[in-house]
Write a protein that holds these residues in place. Structure first.
Motif, PDB file in Angstrom:
ATOM      1  N   GLU A 223     -21.117   3.391 -41.234  1.00 49.62           N
ATOM      2  CA  GLU A 223     -21.359   2.150 -40.491  1.00 49.62           C
ATOM      3  C   GLU A 223     -20.948   2.309 -39.023  1.00 49.62           C
ATOM      4  O   GLU A 223     -21.642   1.822 -38.115  1.00 49.62           O
ATOM      5  N   THR A 227     -23.620   2.000 -35.775  1.00 51.63           N
ATOM      6  CA  THR A 227     -23.400   1.115 -34.620  1.00 51.63           C
ATOM      7  C   THR A 227     -23.328   1.912 -33.327  1.00 51.63           C
ATOM      8  O   THR A 227     -23.860   1.500 -32.287  1.00 51.63           O
ATOM      9  N   TYR A 244     -22.681  -5.613 -30.295  1.00 58.32           N
ATOM     10  CA  TYR A 244     -22.512  -4.337 -30.996  1.00 58.32           C
ATOM     11  C   TYR A 244     -21.213  -3.635 -30.586  1.00 58.32           C
ATOM     12  O   TYR A 244     -20.601  -2.938 -31.404  1.00 58.32           O
ATOM     13  N   ARG A 247     -18.520  -5.142 -32.603  1.00 56.89           N
ATOM     14  CA  ARG A 247     -18.595  -4.626 -33.971  1.00 56.89           C
ATOM     15  C   ARG A 247     -18.039  -3.210 -34.052  1.00 56.89           C
ATOM     16  O   ARG A 247     -17.340  -2.857 -35.013  1.00 56.89           O
ATOM     17  N   LEU A 248     -18.352  -2.373 -33.051  1.00 52.63           N
ATOM     18  CA  LEU A 248     -17.863  -0.992 -33.059  1.00 52.63           C
ATOM     19  C   LEU A 248     -16.339  -0.952 -32.981  1.00 52.63           C
ATOM     20  O   LEU A 248     -15.698  -0.131 -33.650  1.00 52.63           O
TER      21      LEU A 248
END
Length: 258
Positions: A223, A227, A244, A247-248
Motif C-alpha cells: 500500500e 501511494t 495522497y 495518506r503516505l
C-alpha cells in the motif's frame, strides 16, 4: 623651398602640465625624488618649422611666440583651452578647473591615479615583474617561482579531490520532495535488514520482493509503494497531492515500527 632654403615641418608637443600629486603615491624612493609626473594632452600637440643653414645646421623657426606668447610661456593657450572646453566632455581633464583650488586638487588627484594605473597596470613590463619578484623572493627566482606554481597546482587538485569525494547527498535530501524522502527512508531501513532495491526494479516489483522476504509487512509496504507511485508518476493537482501525501505519511508511520 620657395626661397631656396631647405626646410621641413616637425610635429611634436609643446607644454604639458606638471602634477606633483603622484609623488606622494610612489613608494619607490627613486620615483619620490623625481617628484610627480608631466601630463601631456592631445591639445599640447604642436608643429613648427626647421630650416637648414649652411655651416650652422638645422634651426627651429617657430612663429608661435609672436602669434600666441602665452602658448610658449605657460604651455597652454587661451584660445586652445576654450576650443577644448567646447568640444570635450572630460570633467577632470580641463584646465578651467585650475582657477578653483579645491576642484583643481581633485582633478590632479584623479590625474595622478590615472598615471599610477598606466604605470603599474597598463605598463607593467617584464622587467618590472622580474624586479618585483626579486624584491619579494630574493635570488634564485626561477626555482622559487616553479615551486610556487607546483604548490598552487597541488592545492587546487587537492581541493577538487576533496570536493568530489565529499558526500553531498545530505544537501540534496533537503531539496527532495517529501514523498521521495519517506520512500528512501523506508528503503534504507529495509537495506539494513538485507533487502536492497536495485535500480532496475520498479516500486511494485520491489514490493513483491519485500512480500517474499518480509511477509509480516507485505500488505503495509505494498500500500505504501502504491501511494508513492501515484505521487511520483501521476499528474496530480494540489488538492490530490495533499490527500495522497497525507495518506503516505500515515502508511509510513504504520510501517515504521515494523
Amino acid at each position: 623651398m620657395l626661397l631656396g632654403i631647405p626646410s621641413r615641418i616637425v610635429t611634436g608637443y609643446l607644454g604639458g602640465e606638471y602634477n606633483n600629486a603622484s609623488s606622494s603615491q610612489n613608494t619607490n624612493s627613486e620615483n619620490t625624488q623625481q617628484g610627480g609626473h608631466l601630463s601631456i594632452y592631445q591639445y599640447d600637440a604642436h608643429a613648427w618649422s626647421e630650416i637648414w643653414l649652411e655651416d650652422i645646421g638645422r634651426q627651429r623657426v617657430d612663429p608661435t611666440a609672436a602669434v600666441d606668447p602665452q602658448r610658449v610661456e605657460s604651455g597652454w593657450s587661451t584660445e586652445l583651452l576654450s576650443q577644448q572646453s567646447a568640444l570635450s566632455s572630460d570633467l577632470f581633464g580641463l584646465y578651467k578647473f585650475r582657477k578653483t583650488a579645491w576642484l583643481n586638487t581633485i582633478r590632479l588627484q584623479f590625474d595622478a591615479l590615472d598615471y599610477q594605473w598606466t604605470r603599474w597596470v597598463l605598463g607593467y613590463s617584464n622587467e618590472q615583474q622580474y624586479d618585483l619578484l626579486k624584491r619579494l623572493f630574493g635570488g634564485n627566482i626561477q626555482w622559487k617561482a616553479t615551486a610556487i606554481v607546483v604548490a598552487t597546482l597541488i592545492a587546487i587538485m587537492t581541493i577538487f579531490t576533496l570536493f568530489y569525494r565529499f558526500d553531498i547527498n545530505a544537501f540534496k535530501r533537503k531539496k527532495l520532495p517529501l514523498w521521495l524522502n519517506l520512500y528512501q527512508q523506508a528503503l534504507a531501513q529495509l537495506a539494513k535488514k538485507g533487502t536492497k532495491k536495485t535500480t532496475d526494479m520498479s516500486p511494485s516489483d520491489f514490493a513483491q520482493v519485500v512480500a517474499q522476504q518480509h511477509p509480516e509487512i507485505a500488505t503495509q509496504f505494498r500500500e505504501f509503494s502504491t501511494t508513492f507511485e501515484i505521487l511520483m508518476f501521476k499528474n496530480l493537482n494540489s488538492k490530490q497531492q495533499v490527500m495522497y501525501l497525507t495518506r503516505l505519511k500515515q502508511q509510513f508511520n504504520r510501517l515504521k515500527p515494523n
